[in-house]
Design an enzyme around this catalytic site. Structure first.
Site, PDB file in Angstrom:
ATOM      1  N   HIS A 189       3.927 -65.354 -60.898  1.00  0.00           N
ATOM      2  CA  HIS A 189       4.251 -66.760 -61.064  1.00  0.00           C
ATOM      3  C   HIS A 189       3.576 -67.338 -62.295  1.00  0.00           C
ATOM      4  O   HIS A 189       2.611 -66.782 -62.822  1.00  0.00           O
ATOM      5  CB  HIS A 189       3.830 -67.573 -59.832  1.00  0.00           C
ATOM      6  CG  HIS A 189       2.351 -67.618 -59.614  1.00  0.00           C
ATOM      7  ND1 HIS A 189       1.616 -66.543 -59.163  1.00  0.00           N
ATOM      8  CD2 HIS A 189       1.453 -68.633 -59.799  1.00  0.00           C
ATOM      9  CE1 HIS A 189       0.334 -66.879 -59.068  1.00  0.00           C
ATOM     10  NE2 HIS A 189       0.214 -68.134 -59.459  1.00  0.00           N
ATOM     11  N   ASP A 219       1.850 -71.073 -63.234  1.00  0.00           N
ATOM     12  CA  ASP A 219       1.300 -72.151 -62.421  1.00  0.00           C
ATOM     13  C   ASP A 219       2.156 -73.421 -62.468  1.00  0.00           C
ATOM     14  O   ASP A 219       2.489 -73.929 -63.544  1.00  0.00           O
ATOM     15  CB  ASP A 219      -0.122 -72.487 -62.876  1.00  0.00           C
ATOM     16  CG  ASP A 219      -1.140 -71.442 -62.437  1.00  0.00           C
ATOM     17  OD1 ASP A 219      -0.888 -70.747 -61.447  1.00  0.00           O
ATOM     18  OD2 ASP A 219      -2.198 -71.332 -63.107  1.00  0.00           O
ATOM     19  N   HIS A 247       1.270 -64.523 -63.883  1.00  0.00           N
ATOM     20  CA  HIS A 247       0.140 -63.756 -63.370  1.00  0.00           C
ATOM     21  C   HIS A 247       0.349 -63.451 -61.896  1.00  0.00           C
ATOM     22  O   HIS A 247       1.214 -64.031 -61.229  1.00  0.00           O
ATOM     23  CB  HIS A 247      -1.198 -64.466 -63.615  1.00  0.00           C
ATOM     24  CG  HIS A 247      -1.269 -65.849 -63.047  1.00  0.00           C
ATOM     25  ND1 HIS A 247      -0.659 -66.942 -63.625  1.00  0.00           N
ATOM     26  CD2 HIS A 247      -1.889 -66.331 -61.927  1.00  0.00           C
ATOM     27  CE1 HIS A 247      -0.904 -68.020 -62.914  1.00  0.00           C
ATOM     28  NE2 HIS A 247      -1.636 -67.687 -61.862  1.00  0.00           N
ATOM     29  N   ARG A 250     -10.381 -73.009 -60.337  1.00  0.00           N
ATOM     30  CA  ARG A 250      -9.439 -73.158 -61.453  1.00  0.00           C
ATOM     31  C   ARG A 250      -9.355 -74.603 -61.910  1.00  0.00           C
ATOM     32  O   ARG A 250      -9.229 -75.515 -61.088  1.00  0.00           O
ATOM     33  CB  ARG A 250      -8.040 -72.688 -61.025  1.00  0.00           C
ATOM     34  CG  ARG A 250      -7.037 -72.602 -62.177  1.00  0.00           C
ATOM     35  CD  ARG A 250      -5.651 -72.249 -61.664  1.00  0.00           C
ATOM     36  NE  ARG A 250      -4.970 -73.411 -61.099  1.00  0.00           N
ATOM     37  CZ  ARG A 250      -3.872 -73.330 -60.347  1.00  0.00           C
ATOM     38  NH1 ARG A 250      -3.364 -72.159 -60.024  1.00  0.00           N
ATOM     39  NH2 ARG A 250      -3.298 -74.443 -59.889  1.00  0.00           N
TER      40      ARG A 250
END
Length: 328
Positions: A112, A114, A268, A283
């Protein structure tokens, strides 16, 4: 639009202005940056060198950044742009630090990019490792610009003409049939508390490098104006090129590591192979702009009527919209 610096074929280079060392990991994606202590007090030359390396290598890694906490993590992020909170998931610190924790169902074993279910999805993601399992838990990244560039010309022409609908509402159990009841509840009550539908070009023109990148991943619901079966086949066709091993890098985390990736040119995959051991990462994402396709058409929010502001901070895309020149 600025053009990303060319990648030198040398294994290790030293930036003449900042003195940081950049060591390539793979031929098409990934580099390790050393000689820098991340934080909000970095000089402009170092920030420029880091940003250039991210654009060129798509994902960069730093070892030994154990001094970072939520505050310093955010302060460094501000040097790359405006931090933005997740549209639906509450942060770990009440601000911008999102918990990527195994005990919250955050084992993202799907390719995917983000937050592509909103139009102005993040430009950069900055991920640091806090607690790691004794084995497993690696992350893979793929270079979606390289994936596009290697397509045969007829497929590039086809991809240039397509648009896809992305959503945070998908068949969660079909993707994760082993999911716990707690993870399923978190998905329904938190992740999809607001259900988004956004139409993006399948190929976006990168606003800094000028490269064309494939914009797909697990938030893609369908190809617009294409029958369902053909839509699935087209998604699989282009996604297969993204996932080619030659376009990927795999990172084995150590506590204190930081990874920063260009979310406009990568996908990723967090590998779920650490059994029941804890894996906790944090994150911070940096606000992005609305993608533009090869034909000049921008992405479009289909639902809701506007992107609501999260629990803290501005709505996705607010900072870049304010900075964009007005039409006419």
């Amino acid at each position: 639009m600025t053009i990303a610096p060319e990648i030198t074929p040398a294994a290790t280079t030293t930036d003449p202005e900042s003195g940081i060392r950049i060591t390539r990991v793979n031929g098409r994606i990934g580099a390790v940056i050393s000689g820098v202590r991340l934080g909000g007090d970095l000089d402009p030359q170092t920030v420029t060198a880091i940003r250039d390396a991210i654009i060129a290598h798509k994902v960069v890694f730093f070892r030994g950044q154990d001094h970072l906490d939520e505050e310093r993590h955010e302060a460094f992020g501000r040097l790359l742009g405006t931090p933005i909170a997740h549209p639906t998931v509450p942060s770990a610190d009440g601000r911008y630090s999102l918990a990527i924790d195994s005990d919250h169902g955050a084992r993202a074993n799907q390719w995917h990019t983000d937050v592509t279910f909103v139009p102005a999805y993040p430009a950069f993601s900055i991920l640091r490792a806090a607690v790691l399992p004794p084995y497993g838990g690696n992350t893979l990244w793929s270079n979606t610009a390289a994936a596009y560039a290697e397509l045969p010309e007829p497929l590039r022409i086809l991809a240039d003409s397509l648009r896809a609908v992305h959503s945070n509402a998908y068949d969660y159990l079909a993707v994760r049939p082993e999911a716990t009841s707690a993870a399923l509840e978190q998905y329904h009550q938190v992740f999809t508390s607001t259900k988004f539908l956004t139409e993006h070009p399948v190929v976006r023109v990168h606003p800094e490098s000028g490269e064309r990148t494939l914009l797909l991943g697990n938030f893609v619901q369908r190809i617009a104006d294409v029958p369902a079966q053909d839509s699935r086949l087209l998604i699989e066709l282009f996604q297969r090129h993204i996932e080619r091993p030659e376009n990927t890098v795999r990172w084995q985390w150590q506590v204190g590591d930081v990874a920063i990736w260009d979310n406009r040119a990568t996908q990723h995959y967090g590998v779920d192979d650490s059994d029941d051991h804890d894996r906790k990462l944090r994150r911070v994402t940096i606000d992005g702009d609305v993608p533009v396709g090869v034909d000049g058409r921008s992405s479009t929010l289909l639902h809701p009527s506007e992107v609501p502001a999260p629990a803290f901070g501005p709505a996705s895309g607010a900072s870049t919209a304010a900075a964009a020149p007005s039409a006419g």
